[in-house]
Design an enzyme around this catalytic site. Structure first.
Site, PDB file in Angstrom:
ATOM      1  N   ASN A 120       0.855  -1.186   0.000  1.00 47.70           N
ATOM      2  CA  ASN A 120       0.000   0.000   0.000  1.00 47.70           C
ATOM      3  C   ASN A 120       0.890   1.234   0.000  1.00 47.70           C
ATOM      4  OD1 ASN A 120      -2.342  -1.636   0.275  1.00 47.70           O
ATOM      5  ND2 ASN A 120      -1.924  -1.808   2.452  1.00 47.70           N
ATOM      6  N   HIS A 133       6.663  -2.182   3.193  1.00 47.09           N
ATOM      7  CA  HIS A 133       6.416  -3.560   3.585  1.00 47.09           C
ATOM      8  C   HIS A 133       5.491  -4.227   2.581  1.00 47.09           C
ATOM      9  CE1 HIS A 133       3.268  -1.114   5.455  1.00 47.09           C
ATOM     10  NE2 HIS A 133       2.486  -2.192   5.469  1.00 47.09           N
ATOM     11  N   MET A 134       5.649  -5.537   2.476  1.00 42.82           N
ATOM     12  CA  MET A 134       4.855  -6.338   1.546  1.00 42.82           C
ATOM     13  C   MET A 134       3.980  -7.280   2.374  1.00 42.82           C
ATOM     14  SD  MET A 134       6.295  -9.071  -1.245  1.00 42.82           S
ATOM     15  CE  MET A 134       6.951  -7.842  -2.352  1.00 42.82           C
ATOM     16  N   HIS A 135       2.698  -7.323   2.029  1.00 42.58           N
ATOM     17  CA  HIS A 135       1.779  -8.273   2.642  1.00 42.58           C
ATOM     18  C   HIS A 135       1.789  -9.547   1.811  1.00 42.58           C
ATOM     19  CE1 HIS A 135      -0.447  -5.306   5.210  1.00 42.58           C
ATOM     20  NE2 HIS A 135       0.067  -4.477   4.311  1.00 42.58           N
TER      21      HIS A 135
END
Length: 152
Positions: A120, A133-135
């Protein structure tokens, strides 16, 4: 009117109708960046987290609010506020995010059934932590990220 004046007027109109971050969001973002990332506190072990992967460049952990049976956050240890702030020097660590995601998806048993990787960026995407950050999401059918209905 000249073409330049018309173009300038159109650009002013577009930028004033929402093609920028709201003042409130900009203020919240600046304050959060100034205070430092909650993810950095996890990296430094100043805040607790269930860590599932760590190396010199990357850490991955379970978020406080899971949105799927498998939901992990994969975070570079270098504090980068958004994708808009990356540099050429960040290319290797960004590639490593994807390699770690692949490894964790396999370990969690979702590499073949499918998973989603999501980042996001800023206000319209709902970014609330200003540390890239990566989900990693999976373990169930996730459906479309956005409505597939046509906008007419």
């Amino acid at each position: 009117m000249t073409k330049t004046l018309i173009f300038s007027f159109i650009m002013l109109l577009f930028t004033s109708i929402g093609w920028s971050q709201s003042k409130e969001y900009q203020e919240q973002k600046a304050e959060k960046i100034k205070k430092g990332s909650v993810f950095t506190k996890i990296i430094k072990r100043e805040s607790p987290a269930t860590i599932v992967y760590e190396d010199d460049d990357i850490i991955a952990f379970v978020p406080l609010r899971s949105q799927a049976p498998v939901h992990l956050l994969i975070v570079p240890k270098k504090e980068i506020a958004t994708i808009n702030d990356i540099t050429d020097e960040d290319a290797l660590v960004l590639g490593k995010l994807f390699l770690v995601a692949k490894k964790l998806a396999k370990e969690k048993g979702i590499s073949e059934t499918g998973y989603r990787l999501s980042m996001n960026i800023n206000e319209d995407a709902g970014q609330s932590v200003f540390h890239l950050h990566m989900h990693l999401l999976g373990g169930q059918k996730l459906g479309p990220m956005l409505s597939q209905e046509s906008k007419q």
